[in-house]
Design a protein around this motif. Structure first.
Motif, PDB file in Angstrom:
ATOM      1  N   PHE A  29       0.730  -1.247  -0.033  1.00 13.42           N
ATOM      2  CA  PHE A  29      -0.081  -0.197   0.055  1.00 13.42           C
ATOM      3  C   PHE A  29       0.732   1.291   0.041  1.00 13.42           C
ATOM      4  CE2 PHE A  29      -2.977  -3.129   1.770  1.00 13.42           C
ATOM      5  CZ  PHE A  29      -4.092  -2.902   1.119  1.00 13.42           C
ATOM      6  N   TYR A  30       0.420   2.146  -0.990  1.00 11.62           N
ATOM      7  CA  TYR A  30       1.457   3.526  -0.912  1.00 11.62           C
ATOM      8  C   TYR A  30       0.509   4.254  -1.800  1.00 11.62           C
ATOM      9  CZ  TYR A  30       4.866   6.569   0.570  1.00 11.62           C
ATOM     10  OH  TYR A  30       5.469   7.621   0.887  1.00 11.62           O
ATOM     11  N   PRO A  31       0.455   5.841  -1.356  1.00 14.11           N
ATOM     12  CA  PRO A  31      -0.615   6.448  -2.247  1.00 14.11           C
ATOM     13  C   PRO A  31      -0.060   6.980  -3.511  1.00 14.11           C
ATOM     14  CG  PRO A  31      -0.246   7.442   0.180  1.00 14.11           C
ATOM     15  CD  PRO A  31       0.775   6.332  -0.156  1.00 14.11           C
ATOM     16  N   ASP A  32       1.183   6.459  -3.954  1.00 17.21           N
ATOM     17  CA  ASP A  32       1.692   6.846  -5.287  1.00 17.21           C
ATOM     18  C   ASP A  32       1.354   5.489  -5.912  1.00 17.21           C
ATOM     19  OD1 ASP A  32       3.843   4.915  -4.485  1.00 17.21           O
ATOM     20  OD2 ASP A  32       5.392   6.330  -4.881  1.00 17.21           O
ATOM     21  N   LEU A  33       0.722   4.378  -5.503  1.00 16.45           N
ATOM     22  CA  LEU A  33       0.405   3.032  -6.354  1.00 16.45           C
ATOM     23  C   LEU A  33      -0.833   2.873  -6.351  1.00 16.45           C
ATOM     24  CD1 LEU A  33       2.350   1.057  -7.259  1.00 16.45           C
ATOM     25  CD2 LEU A  33       2.257  -0.125  -5.224  1.00 16.45           C
ATOM     26  N   PRO A  34      -1.736   3.281  -7.455  1.00 14.73           N
ATOM     27  CA  PRO A  34      -3.028   3.338  -7.469  1.00 14.73           C
ATOM     28  C   PRO A  34      -3.697   1.992  -7.429  1.00 14.73           C
ATOM     29  CG  PRO A  34      -2.231   4.868  -9.077  1.00 14.73           C
ATOM     30  CD  PRO A  34      -1.080   4.054  -8.550  1.00 14.73           C
ATOM     31  N   LYS A  35      -3.182   1.027  -7.961  1.00 17.93           N
ATOM     32  CA  LYS A  35      -3.536  -0.496  -7.618  1.00 17.93           C
ATOM     33  C   LYS A  35      -3.162  -0.966  -6.488  1.00 17.93           C
ATOM     34  CE  LYS A  35      -1.722  -2.055 -11.391  1.00 17.93           C
ATOM     35  NZ  LYS A  35      -0.662  -0.917 -11.805  1.00 17.93           N
ATOM     36  N   ALA A  36      -2.297  -0.386  -5.701  1.00 17.08           N
ATOM     37  CA  ALA A  36      -1.675  -1.025  -4.520  1.00 17.08           C
ATOM     38  C   ALA A  36      -1.078  -2.385  -4.953  1.00 17.08           C
ATOM     39  CB  ALA A  36      -2.804  -1.347  -3.395  1.00 17.08           C
ATOM     40  N   TYR A  37      -0.637  -2.534  -6.198  1.00 17.74           N
ATOM     41  CA  TYR A  37       0.283  -3.572  -6.391  1.00 17.74           C
ATOM     42  C   TYR A  37       1.059  -3.110  -7.696  1.00 17.74           C
ATOM     43  CZ  TYR A  37      -3.244  -5.291  -9.611  1.00 17.74           C
ATOM     44  OH  TYR A  37      -4.225  -5.378 -10.607  1.00 17.74           O
ATOM     45  N   GLN A  38       2.446  -3.438  -7.751  1.00 17.55           N
ATOM     46  CA  GLN A  38       3.007  -3.060  -8.897  1.00 17.55           C
ATOM     47  C   GLN A  38       3.336  -4.182  -9.811  1.00 17.55           C
ATOM     48  OE1 GLN A  38       7.275  -2.751  -8.238  1.00 17.55           O
ATOM     49  NE2 GLN A  38       7.672  -1.055  -9.636  1.00 17.55           N
TER      50      GLN A  38
END
Lengths: 476, 483
Positions: free
Chosen positions: A82-91
């Protein structure tokens, strides 16, 4: 007690594709916030990624250029956090089956050469950027979400900051050469993570390592390695244990600080992305990429040494960047004088580029102009010194050298009778120098030549002046 | 007029100028007005938009158009339609309005079908009764003290209650077929990759598939024609030549080989359901079908593997609902982590949380091999079971569910009991193959019983053929729920 530093690098490089890895949005740097986004790279509910074929091609190029094995079958995985710069919550990345594996790159440190192992290269998407604003809190710019990256992971084969830097520079040149990345470090196109441990010299087992993230200049890379190795040695000398942790390098303060320890490390829960199909490459596909790969720096270097008799040092400098190599080659094409072209590019031109921090492609003149300049010297139209003036003008105005020479009336005086009169006048006016010269003081000729050059504003052909002085010596 | 309810019947009436598209839409909107209070199929009814579309359809009726032109339908609330709130019946997506159409929505739009509303469902399609909707419960039109099934309960109930002509649902482990069975309508889960998933809010990406819920098999084939096909936006959609599924609507199936899965007629199967299935087998025998016994020995592991795989994928798919960009956000929070925790704790329902936790656990380092990887191995075995079975037959015949519709509240306290409702449907999703549920009679209390026909990958033609022949030989599909 002597210590050995053990360094492995993870290099993230943004690929120079026009569009993002899973959608058609532009990857151009510097656009207004959130203008290069769509439902796919914003990860809105229900959307699906479609892998950009160019991304695969570029990763394969990088793999071939670093002597990797190219996987016939690889797959995309999800790295969950989870991180706010990662919209899907997965890379979306690659976990256990990367597209390239087991390569190597040779680096040249002058006194010795060394081969650095490449563990793997995998493809993944970049995250967005958070902008911390005192007034409005933290804002997210999603333009970078989905910009394609490759991550190059090395073996822990480097033993000094210098080796790491040399390797990093070599990777940069390879990626530029193959046009995989523009490697603009100030734009974050090339970023380094350093894994570093120290051990007593001769020890068989590596020490506990730390990781420093997101170093985005060669200088930061070097300084971070120097700082971190000293810190670790200091801790060990004091009898402390090194903690496995992620550290952040602060380039302004020139120190690193702990971000999180191993215990706090994320469990990324990697698993195959069910929205994407495996990347299956055929022999033909790989051969085709190989065939279209631009000439690599070491191939060019060997050519320069063989074809043009350049020294290894010169060949290294000229091939370190593709832009310089191409500029050099075009210059040679125009003047057929590799040695002079090399000298000009590595001397005068490099000095100006460094001073103004310009790239060679940003200068106002073309390589053909430099070739013409060299031709003017070789044809004795101008002297080397005048050529420097012309070059300066070329940097400023971008005008062709010949027109500068004509405009400013800089053409060399090659008229023997005209020069002879001047020489005789100068010798007459400086009897002491003539005496000295006659008495065997060779230095005196320099003064006389200098006088002529002064009178002609540097345009006299210095060789001819020299010769004329010697020829007319007995007349005095 | 009362009796019209299928696409093909409406097309006939329109052709004979006996009715206008506006009248058709009005009739269904009126019906929604009358019975929605009892059934509660919809989370949103789009009356004005629908009437406007119907009037446009009338204006263009002379132009050549598709079979579903002007036909009112219901769209499950996990399928995006541009500009229409899409929540998956979850509080966490409240207020989310997609700026894009799902590929199926845009296909139906282009064909001229008219969406009357978004249908209720179990939150994020997790459930078998529609009791997990955060919006409301939907009631079975045949007995409003009973569940309509799930997760596409709204989509099945609205067709059964004549509120729409057809609907779209999604099926991850039985979510089209089980409610179709409970509501006495036809529901098809296509082969994985036949229908684009673009714009379907993902639950378990490797299992999800959109499909039609209709009054009869002919309508099923018609709707499938309009939603199937390769989509560049979905990497898992298969490039395949387009088929016209209505060409398989033939009552003649003499010589067709039907496999009876022995494991599906044993323990746990309600005797009345079993009886109806035995009668159906007799019907097929009359039609000249041949029967073979087949075995799916690994299907006993299917439910376990399913809950690992689907929950693992869901834990990742649902991670994006974090309160940052859209939908629900907790009102009070201390910092970023607190925002995440409170938003997700308050925004998701119990069943969704249960699956997120299960899936997160299954993917955690140290447990991955024991759970997720093992489940994928079971998946391979189940696929092989089906491959083997289809060596000796064209379709498999089984019950869709072990029971008829159960009472509201009957199983909602016991998740494992609820999961058993999908025991015959789940293996089909795991194998990625197609299956259809068709009505095959009623139990003593008058509740519909469903028969599941399963085909091999891209064998929609086989199951449509078998289902149509059965339907032609029986009249269960003409029975209407009294409301």
């Amino acid at each position: 007690m002597d210590y050995e530093i053990v360094i492995g690098l993870e290099i993230h490089s943004e690929l120079d594709t026009k569009t993002k890895i899973f959608c058609g949005c532009s990857t151009a740097f510097g656009a207004e916030e959130n203008t290069q986004t769509c439902p796919v790279c914003l990860g809105l509910p229900g959307v699906l990624p479609v892998l950009n074929k160019k991304v695969v091609e570029y990763a394969v190029k990088a793999g071939i250029a670093t002597d990797c094995k190219i996987a016939r079958y690889s797959k995309m995985d999800r790295k969950n956090y989870f991180y706010p710069d990662l919209p899907k919550a997965y890379q979306i990345s690659q976990f256990d089956l990367p597209i390239c594996e087991a390569g190597s790159v040779e680096i040249d440190l002058g006194e010795y050469k060394k081969t650095i192992g490449i563990t793997r290269i995998h493809i993944e998407e970049d995250a967005g950027k958070l902008i911390h604003d005192a007034g409005s809190g933290t804002l997210a710019d999603n333009n970078r979400c989905g910009v394609p990256l490759i991550e190059i992971v090395t073996e822990p084969d480097m033993r000094s900051a210098e080796e790491a830097r040399t390797f990093a520079e070599k990777i940069k040149s390879i990626l530029e050469y193959t046009e995989v990345s523009d490697c603009k470090m100030q734009e974050g196109s090339l970023r380094f993570d350093v894994n570093l441990s120290v051990m007593k010299k001769g020890a068989k087992e590596f020490g506990t390592r730390t990781e420093m993230k997101n170093l985005n200049s060669f200088r930061a890379l070097e300084r971070a390695i120097e700082y971190e190795s000293k810190r670790q040695i200091f801790e060990i000398e004091r009898g402390n244990r090194i903690i496995q942790e992620t550290r952040k390098w602060d380039d302004d303060k020139a120190e690193s600080f702990s971000l999180r320890s191993k215990e706090e490390a994320h469990d990324y829960r990697y698993f195959p992305d069910p929205d994407l199909v495996p990347v299956v490459l055929t022999e033909d596909y790989i051969d085709n990429v190989k065939r279209h790969l631009p000439k690599l720096p070491w191939v060019r270097k060997a050519e320069y040494m063989e074809k043009w008799n350049l020294s290894e040092y010169d060949a290294n400098v000229l091939t370190a960047s593709k832009d310089i190599a191409e500029f050099f080659e075009k210059t040679v094409e125009a003047c057929n004088d590799a040695k002079s072209a090399a000298n000009w590019i590595m001397g005068e031109i490099s000095a100006v580029l460094n001073e103004k921090s310009l790239g060679i492609n940003e200068v106002a003149f073309a390589p053909e102009d430099l070739g013409e300049l060299i031709n003017l010297i070789n044809k004795n139209t101008i002297s080397g010194n005048i050529a420097k003036k012309v070059l300066k003008e070329m940097f400023e105005t971008g005008k062709a050298p010949m027109s500068i020479v004509e405009e400013k009336n800089l053409a060399q005086m090659n008229d023997v009778s005209e020069l002879k009169n001047m020489v005789l006048d100068v010798m007459k006016a400086n009897p002491q120098s003539v005496e000295d010269l006659k008495g065997g003081k060779e230095k005196a000729i320099g003064f006389l030549v200098g006088q002529i050059m002064k009178q002609t504003k540097g345009k006299a052909n210095p060789g001819m002046v020299n010769k004329l002085i010697k020829e007319n010596l007995e007349k005095f | 007029m009362d009796r019209i309810s299928t696409i093909h019947e409406i097309n006939e009436l329109i052709e004979n100028s006996e009715i206008t598209y506006e009248e058709v839409t009005k009739k269904y909107l009126d019906r929604i007005d009358q019975v929605e209070g009892k059934v509660d199929s919809f989370v949103k009814v789009m009356q004005e938009e629908a009437l406007e579309s119907a009037r446009k359809a009338d204006a263009q009726r002379e132009k050549p158009h598709s079979m579903i032109f002007g036909i009112p339908y219901g769209l499950k609330d996990n399928i995006c339609s541009e500009g229409v709130e899409t929540t998956c019946a979850s509080k966490i997506l409240k207020g989310f309005i997609p700026p894009y159409d799902a590929t199926v929505s845009s296909k139906l739009k282009k064909s001229g079908a008219i969406v009357l509303g978004k249908t209720n469902m179990d939150e994020f399609a997790m459930g078998s009764s529609n009791e997990n909707s955060s919006v409301k419960k939907t009631y079975n039109p045949w007995d409003i003290t009973r569940v309509p099934g799930g997760s596409s309960g709204g989509s099945a109930a609205c067709v059964a209650a004549d509120q729409v002509v057809f609907s779209l649902g999604s099926d991850t482990g039985g979510s089209i077929r089980q409610p179709a069975s409970f509501c006495g309508v036809v529901g098809l889960k296509p082969t994985y990759g036949l229908v684009s998933r673009y714009g379907l809010v993902a639950f378990a990406s490797s299992l999800d598939q959109i499909g039609p819920i209709t009054k009869d098999v002919r309508d099923c084939a018609i709707v499938l024609n309009h939603i199937a096909g390769h989509d560049e936006k979905d990497s898992t959609s298969v490039k395949k030549e387009k088929e016209d599924y209505t060409t398989y609507l033939s009552p003649k199936i003499k010589g067709m080989k039907i496999g009876i899965v022995k494991e599906y007629f044993g323990e746990g199967l309600n005797p009345e359901v079993k009886e109806r299935l035995m009668e159906a087998i007799e019907v097929y025998k009359q039609l000249g079908a041949e029967f073979v016994d087949v075995s799916l020995p690994n299907s006993k592991y299917a439910l376990s593997a399913y809950y690992i795989i689907s929950s693992a994928e869901a834990s990742s798919n649902l991670a994006r609902y974090d309160g940052i960009r859209y939908g629900f956000r907790a009102e009070k929070f201390d910092d970023l982590l607190d925002l995440y925790k409170k938003t997700r704790s308050q925004g998701f329902g119990d069943e969704v949380k249960r699956r997120i936790m299960l899936g997160t656990y299954a993917l955690s380092s140290g447990y991955y091999d024991a759970y997720y990887k093992k489940a994928l191995q079971v998946r391979t075995l189940i696929k092989e079971d089906f491959d083997n079975a289809f060596k000796s037959c064209d379709v498999l015949l089984s019950p869709t569910c072990p029971t008829t519709a159960f009472k509201i509240g009957e199983k909602s306290e016991d998740p494992l009991e609820m999961y058993l409702s999908d025991i015959y449907t789940v293996p089909v999703n795991i194998a990625g193959i197609p299956a259809i549920s068709v009505p095959c009679g009623f139990d003593d209390t008058g509740l519909p019983v469903g028969m599941q026909l399963t085909g091999k990958a891209f064998g929609e033609k086989d199951i449509i053929k078998a289902a149509y022949a059965f339907e032609q030989a029986t009249d269960f599909h003409h029975k209407r729920a009294e409301l």
